[in-house]
Design a protein around this motif. Structure first.
Motif, PDB file in Angstrom:
ATOM      1  N   UNK A 174       0.829  -1.197   0.000  1.00 39.71           N
ATOM      2  CA  UNK A 174       0.000   0.000   0.000  1.00 39.71           C
ATOM      3  C   UNK A 174       0.868   1.253   0.000  1.00 39.71           C
ATOM      4  N   UNK A 175       0.602   2.136  -0.965  1.00 42.54           N
ATOM      5  CA  UNK A 175       1.296   3.423  -1.019  1.00 42.54           C
ATOM      6  C   UNK A 175       0.454   4.434  -0.248  1.00 42.54           C
ATOM      7  N   UNK A 176       0.919   4.870   0.935  1.00 40.25           N
ATOM      8  CA  UNK A 176       0.101   5.767   1.764  1.00 40.25           C
ATOM      9  C   UNK A 176       0.058   7.204   1.260  1.00 40.25           C
ATOM     10  N   UNK A 177       0.928   7.552   0.311  1.00 41.67           N
ATOM     11  CA  UNK A 177       0.880   8.894  -0.272  1.00 41.67           C
ATOM     12  C   UNK A 177      -0.112   8.923  -1.428  1.00 41.67           C
ATOM     13  N   UNK A 178       0.037   7.973  -2.367  1.00 43.08           N
ATOM     14  CA  UNK A 178      -0.907   7.884  -3.491  1.00 43.08           C
ATOM     15  C   UNK A 178      -2.225   7.237  -3.064  1.00 43.08           C
ATOM     16  N   UNK A 179      -2.198   6.579  -1.889  1.00 39.08           N
ATOM     17  CA  UNK A 179      -3.376   5.888  -1.344  1.00 39.08           C
ATOM     18  C   UNK A 179      -3.920   4.861  -2.330  1.00 39.08           C
ATOM     19  N   UNK A 180      -3.015   3.992  -2.743  1.00 43.44           N
ATOM     20  CA  UNK A 180      -3.410   2.941  -3.677  1.00 43.44           C
ATOM     21  C   UNK A 180      -2.576   1.699  -3.450  1.00 43.44           C
ATOM     22  N   UNK A 181      -3.121   0.576  -3.910  1.00 43.95           N
ATOM     23  CA  UNK A 181      -2.371  -0.673  -3.889  1.00 43.95           C
ATOM     24  C   UNK A 181      -1.288  -0.632  -4.960  1.00 43.95           C
ATOM     25  N   UNK A 182      -0.223  -1.408  -4.741  1.00 45.83           N
ATOM     26  CA  UNK A 182       0.867  -1.524  -5.706  1.00 45.83           C
ATOM     27  C   UNK A 182       1.129  -3.002  -5.969  1.00 45.83           C
ATOM     28  N   UNK A 183       1.578  -3.295  -7.176  1.00 47.15           N
ATOM     29  CA  UNK A 183       2.039  -4.656  -7.437  1.00 47.15           C
ATOM     30  C   UNK A 183       3.437  -4.809  -6.844  1.00 47.15           C
ATOM     31  N   UNK A 184       3.899  -6.042  -6.715  1.00 46.77           N
ATOM     32  CA  UNK A 184       5.239  -6.277  -6.174  1.00 46.77           C
ATOM     33  C   UNK A 184       6.307  -5.561  -6.996  1.00 46.77           C
ATOM     34  N   UNK A 185       6.070  -5.473  -8.324  1.00 48.55           N
ATOM     35  CA  UNK A 185       7.060  -4.875  -9.217  1.00 48.55           C
ATOM     36  C   UNK A 185       7.140  -3.353  -9.075  1.00 48.55           C
ATOM     37  N   UNK A 186       6.128  -2.762  -8.444  1.00 44.19           N
ATOM     38  CA  UNK A 186       6.122  -1.307  -8.265  1.00 44.19           C
ATOM     39  C   UNK A 186       6.740  -0.895  -6.931  1.00 44.19           C
ATOM     40  N   UNK A 187       7.344  -1.859  -6.253  1.00 45.42           N
ATOM     41  CA  UNK A 187       8.007  -1.595  -4.981  1.00 45.42           C
ATOM     42  C   UNK A 187       9.514  -1.671  -5.187  1.00 45.42           C
ATOM     43  N   UNK A 188      10.212  -0.600  -4.831  1.00 44.66           N
ATOM     44  CA  UNK A 188      11.661  -0.522  -4.948  1.00 44.66           C
ATOM     45  C   UNK A 188      12.262  -0.652  -3.553  1.00 44.66           C
ATOM     46  N   UNK A 189      13.191  -1.583  -3.401  1.00 46.26           N
ATOM     47  CA  UNK A 189      13.784  -1.812  -2.082  1.00 46.26           C
ATOM     48  C   UNK A 189      15.076  -1.013  -1.928  1.00 46.26           C
ATOM     49  N   UNK A 190      15.173  -0.347  -0.779  1.00 46.96           N
ATOM     50  CA  UNK A 190      16.352   0.462  -0.466  1.00 46.96           C
ATOM     51  C   UNK A 190      16.891   0.067   0.906  1.00 46.96           C
ATOM     52  N   UNK A 191      18.190   0.222   1.068  1.00 47.25           N
ATOM     53  CA  UNK A 191      18.807  -0.036   2.371  1.00 47.25           C
ATOM     54  C   UNK A 191      18.623   1.192   3.256  1.00 47.25           C
ATOM     55  N   UNK A 192      17.760   1.042   4.260  1.00 45.96           N
ATOM     56  CA  UNK A 192      17.470   2.142   5.184  1.00 45.96           C
ATOM     57  C   UNK A 192      17.985   1.807   6.580  1.00 45.96           C
ATOM     58  N   UNK A 193      18.373   2.815   7.354  1.00 44.00           N
ATOM     59  CA  UNK A 193      18.778   2.540   8.748  1.00 44.00           C
ATOM     60  C   UNK A 193      17.563   2.103   9.561  1.00 44.00           C
ATOM     61  N   UNK A 194      17.758   1.138  10.433  1.00 43.85           N
ATOM     62  CA  UNK A 194      16.664   0.635  11.264  1.00 43.85           C
ATOM     63  C   UNK A 194      17.212  -0.025  12.506  1.00 43.85           C
ATOM     64  N   UNK A 195      16.387  -0.851  13.140  1.00 37.02           N
ATOM     65  CA  UNK A 195      16.831  -1.513  14.371  1.00 37.02           C
ATOM     66  C   UNK A 195      15.942  -2.704  14.675  1.00 37.02           C
ATOM     67  N   UNK A 196      16.497  -3.646  15.429  1.00 35.48           N
ATOM     68  CA  UNK A 196      15.692  -4.686  16.059  1.00 35.48           C
ATOM     69  C   UNK A 196      15.351  -4.194  17.466  1.00 35.48           C
ATOM     70  N   UNK A 197      14.064  -4.094  17.760  1.00 33.44           N
ATOM     71  CA  UNK A 197      13.606  -3.647  19.068  1.00 33.44           C
ATOM     72  C   UNK A 197      13.174  -4.888  19.854  1.00 33.44           C
ATOM     73  N   UNK A 198      13.904  -5.180  20.905  1.00 31.59           N
ATOM     74  CA  UNK A 198      13.617  -6.354  21.736  1.00 31.59           C
ATOM     75  C   UNK A 198      12.628  -5.950  22.842  1.00 31.59           C
ATOM     76  N   UNK A 199      11.460  -6.596  22.829  1.00 25.99           N
ATOM     77  CA  UNK A 199      10.356  -6.214  23.735  1.00 25.99           C
ATOM     78  C   UNK A 199       9.949  -7.415  24.602  1.00 25.99           C
ATOM     79  N   UNK A 200       9.580  -7.130  25.847  1.00 28.89           N
ATOM     80  CA  UNK A 200       9.143  -8.187  26.773  1.00 28.89           C
ATOM     81  C   UNK A 200       7.656  -8.502  26.564  1.00 28.89           C
ATOM     82  N   UNK A 201       7.363  -9.757  26.244  1.00 29.08           N
ATOM     83  CA  UNK A 201       5.979 -10.244  26.197  1.00 29.08           C
ATOM     84  C   UNK A 201       5.839 -11.225  27.375  1.00 29.08           C
ATOM     85  N   UNK A 202       5.261 -10.762  28.486  1.00 26.54           N
ATOM     86  CA  UNK A 202       5.199 -11.583  29.700  1.00 26.54           C
ATOM     87  C   UNK A 202       4.230 -12.749  29.513  1.00 26.54           C
ATOM     88  N   UNK A 203       4.665 -13.917  30.013  1.00 24.71           N
ATOM     89  CA  UNK A 203       3.836 -15.112  29.946  1.00 24.71           C
ATOM     90  C   UNK A 203       2.763 -15.017  31.027  1.00 24.71           C
TER      91      UNK A 203
END
Length: 836
Positions: A174-203
């Motif tokens: 989903x393109x939230x700017x154009x507000x439309x669905x996209x096919x897989x081919x209309x998605x361009x992958x880029x290397x962006x900075x991110x993180x793994x967020x480790x969260x506690x899920x209590x039993x």
């Protein structure tokens, strides 16, 4: 007569384009074999870039060549409506005017889109003409034409009735700017900075927790389970129990599913079925609830509590603060990861649960893969290696999401009443549109009149060639291939020629952010269309990227100037020469030599052209024109005024401009128009040169080759020996042409007055040169002494500098080392000079 100086702006002045537009490609001559090119239609969102210039130039080279080879050629032009891109451009333009798309309404918004389209279509037409593209303008199509719209509706209804188009709820891009669905081919992958967020899920009921790592903590509001691998001994006993969803404080189950990889991270995976495609599949297997937590603009919705209305980024920031305050955030592990962006708006794509229209690809992908194994429906890729790209894409093919939440495009021919759907040709009052590629996939046959049975469709389909870049194989080539197989039971084209991308001189992709883009119209303005076309089409092999080099375009201009000047020489030589004087009988050896070289070139170039190896064809033509014709034969022809030589000049220059015409249409037409003796008033309408074995003279060619090699040797030896024009020669050859080329007729003696002698001998050629070298020896000695004095002075200066400890210790090390290196070089040079 040609102007004294070649001026590309005067040559490319528009007259020839107008003739092309009105008269050139009158396709439909059934006495000839048909040849059709599929033009990749540019979209109407902007100007043509260098990639378009490359693509169009290659196609034009092919169609002109085939036209001259006697084919009934069809090059049908067109443009696509580019739904997402065009709508985004129009929305932005309206924003600058303070107008909202939705307040304007659909009907008036579409009027604005047509206005935009008409503006840019006109501009693209001008650029096509500037590039000299010989398309059949009378047959031009646009993907929103009425006829093409009929084809789109026909295919949609057929596939729907066969159960191959369906409406379903799935995770889509989903393109939230154009507000439309996209096919897989209309998605361009880029290397962006991110993180793994480790969260506690209590039993539930314990003080223990699961360490769940995620790159998108803001989606936890849509979590409906935590998955562990059923074979993971650490968590095996926990399957069936519950964890407390952080912040939300509701219970969700711990499930066992192979999607959880024990070797990756902590082995615990949060499952968010409405916002992740893999999680969606897990949810299907375990009958999990799908909770959509975002609005269409990627802001958080009411299901996220106090975060409602925040953007994804704002929510993440605030959520992490709250997790930390409640001691639920274990750690943040920074990393770089691949993130999907919309090809058109560059917005980060949101995996989004939505009800959309899909094409079932299972059967059509298999049919295409089977066709590529061999047979009449196999598409031949050039280079062959790119067939693997198509096959790989079809082997891992997902159902194609074809609905777009936009207004500009082909309306989906469906009516809705609740969950009831009625598919029919009459378009609904409101509704979504189809992916642009859905209509573009039908281009090879819809543009020829399908679904009607037309003469053009019968004659020109399947087409012969598609020319495109490798980055569009999965976007367009694959879709045309399976659509043609499905609707026409035929491949869409016989050959698929793949060219590379154009990069800057450093090999980087051209982009606005880097500021390294080049406008082809600027290049044409400075160097001419012919120079740009020849450079683009011959600089590299098919499939290889081009590192654009302006210096090489300038070099091509010089090559054209060389051809221009050679043509002027021929025209001056032919003044007073009539058709009755034309003869290729009783030729001298140099005439036979150039005709042999010409026919060998015709043979090689034709072979390369037939194989679409334009880089090889260009190299052969460049070498023959520059070296053999301009530098050698024209020089030899200056010494003959025979009708045979004049005929040979005309025969050769005519063949040259014919072979060069597909690459350089403007300058070749201009040169050809000045010939008094010619086959047709328009060069393009003449026959391409044909190899003539009767004009191959092997022994005479060998003799002239040897003589020319001797001429080069003689000139080099004379220069190396620094022999001035004061010399005499004893001739052992008795070759009048050789003496004229070396300008020796006033130097010939039987005995020389000079003492110094140089014998130059090669093959059966020999001259003794006599000269006075004493003057040269004295001049050289004076120069040697002067250089020795300069070196001695420089060496003394460097030694003094390097003996200064203060300088050596304080000056940069690199500079000191450079001084030492230079001192060593100068001392060696001085030693050599003194020895001499």
């Amino acid at each position: 007569m040609l102007d004294k100086k070649y001026n590309h702006k005067e040559v490319e002045n528009g007259k020839y384009q107008m003739w092309l537009k009105n008269h050139c490609f009158d396709a439909g001559d059934k006495s000839k074999d048909a040849f059709t090119i599929v033009i990749p239609p540019p979209n109407v969102t902007g100007n043509l870039h260098l990639g378009h210039a490359l693509n169009g130039s290659i196609q034009d080279v092919i169609i002109r060549y085939k036209k001259m080879k006697g084919f009934d050629t069809l090059w049908l032009p067109g443009m696509d409506h580019a739904a997402i891109a065009t709508e985004a451009k129009v929305v932005n333009r309206l924003k600058t005017e303070g107008i909202n798309k939705y307040e304007l309404g659909r009907e008036d918004f579409l009027k604005e889109c047509w206005k935009w389209t008409d503006e840019h279509r006109s501009n693209i037409h001008k650029q096509w003409e500037t590039l000299g593209l010989s398309v059949d303008y009378r047959r031009e199509r646009f993907t929103l034409d009425e006829g093409l719209n009929d084809a789109v509706n026909e295919v949609f209804i057929r596939l729907y009735n066969e159960g191959l188009i369906y409406r379903g709820e799935k995770i889509i891009n989903w393109d939230p700017v154009a507000k439309t669905a996209l096919s897989n081919e209309e998605v361009i992958y880029k290397d962006d900075p991110g993180a793994f967020y480790h969260i506690k899920y209590f039993i539930e009921g314990t003080d223990k927790y699961l360490d769940v790592a995620t790159t998108r903590p803001e989606t936890l509001f849509g979590d409906t389970a935590v998955a562990v691998n059923p074979e993971d001994k650490r968590y095996k006993d926990l399957i069936g129990k519950n964890v407390i969803l952080p912040i939300v404080n509701k219970l969700i189950p711990i499930i066992g599913d192979e999607h959880a990889d024990p070797e990756f991270g902590t082995g615990c995976v949060k499952i968010t079925p409405a916002h992740d495609p893999n999680d969606f599949e897990v949810g299907e297997r375990h009958n999990l609830e799908r909770i959509l937590i975002m609005n269409e603009d990627a802001t958080m919705n009411e299901k996220t509590g106090k975060y409602n209305g925040m953007s994804r980024e704002e929510c993440r920031k605030e959520l992490l603060k709250d997790l930390k305050n409640q001691d639920l955030l274990i750690s943040i592990e920074k990393m770089t990861h691949s993130v999907g962006h919309s090809e058109r708006t560059d917005a980060v794509v949101e995996p989004y649960l939505s009800k959309q229209w899909f094409v079932d690809m299972s059967g059509m992908s298999k049919d295409l893969l089977d066709a590529q194994k061999g047979g009449d429906n196999k598409i031949n890729f050039i280079p062959k290696r790119f067939e693997k790209v198509l096959n790989h894409w079809m082997e891992d093919c997902h159902d194609w999401c074809i609905s777009r939440q936009l207004w500009w495009g082909h309306r989906i021919p469906a009516w809705y009443k609740g969950e009831e759907v009625k598919v029919q040709k009459e378009c609904p009052g409101e509704g979504w549109i189809l992916d642009t590629w859905f209509s573009s996939a039908l281009w090879p046959f819809s543009t020829l009149g399908w679904p009607n049975k037309t003469e053009d469709l019968e004659r020109y389909f399947p087409t012969d060639v598609l020319v495109t870049a490798y980055d569009i194989i999965f976007f367009w080539v694959a879709r045309m291939a399976f659509s043609s197989l499905k609707q026409m039971n035929s491949r869409p084209f016989k050959d698929c020629i793949i060219h590379g991308l154009i990069r800057d001189k450093q090999g980087r992709k051209m982009s606005k952010s880097l500021g390294n883009g080049i406008d082809p119209m600027d290049m044409i303005d400075e160097y001419g269309c012919d120079a740009l076309r020849f450079y683009l089409t011959t600089t590299s092999a098919m499939g290889m990227d081009i590192r654009f080099d302006t210096d090489k375009v300038a070099s091509t201009w010089n090559f054209i100037n060389k051809l221009w000047n050679a043509s002027r020489f021929v025209l001056m030589k032919l003044e007073g020469f009539n058709k009755e004087d034309y003869t290729l009988k009783n030729l001298n050896n140099e005439d036979k030599w150039i005709l042999t070289k010409l026919n060998e070139t015709i043979k090689k170039v034709t072979k390369s052209m037939d194989k679409y190896e334009f880089n090889n064809a260009g190299s052969e033509l460049y070498s023959f024109i520059w070296d053999d014709f301009c530098d050698k034969y024209i020089e030899m022809s200056k010494f003959s005024e025979s009708n045979e030589t004049k005929s040979t000049l005309l025969y050769t220059i005519t063949a040259i401009v014919k072979m060069m015409h597909p690459f350089m249409p403007f300058v070749t037409e201009e040169i050809y128009s000045n010939f008094e003796i010619k086959d047709n008033d328009i060069l393009l309408m003449t026959e391409y040169p044909i190899y003539d074995k009767k004009l191959i003279f092997k022994s005479e060619t060998k003799e002239i080759d040897e003589m020319l090699e001797y001429v080069t040797l003689f000139r080099n030896k004379k220069t190396e020996s620094k022999i001035s024009n004061e010399f005499e020669v004893i001739d052992y050859n008795n070759n009048e042409l050789l003496n004229k080329m070396l300008k020796l007729n006033d130097k010939l003696v039987s005995k020389s007055k000079y003492n110094d002698k140089l014998t130059i001998e090669l093959y059966n050629y020999k001259f003794d040169l006599f000269f006075d070298n004493s003057k040269n020896s004295l001049e050289e000695e004076l120069k040697r002494k002067e250089e020795i004095e300069k070196l001695e002075s420089s060496i003394a200066r460097r030694k003094k500098l390097l003996s200064n400890e203060n300088y050596v210790n304080k000056a940069p090390e690199a500079i000191v080392n450079k001084e030492r290196e230079d001192l060593e070089k100068e001392e060696k040079r001085l030693e050599i000079l003194k020895k001499n």
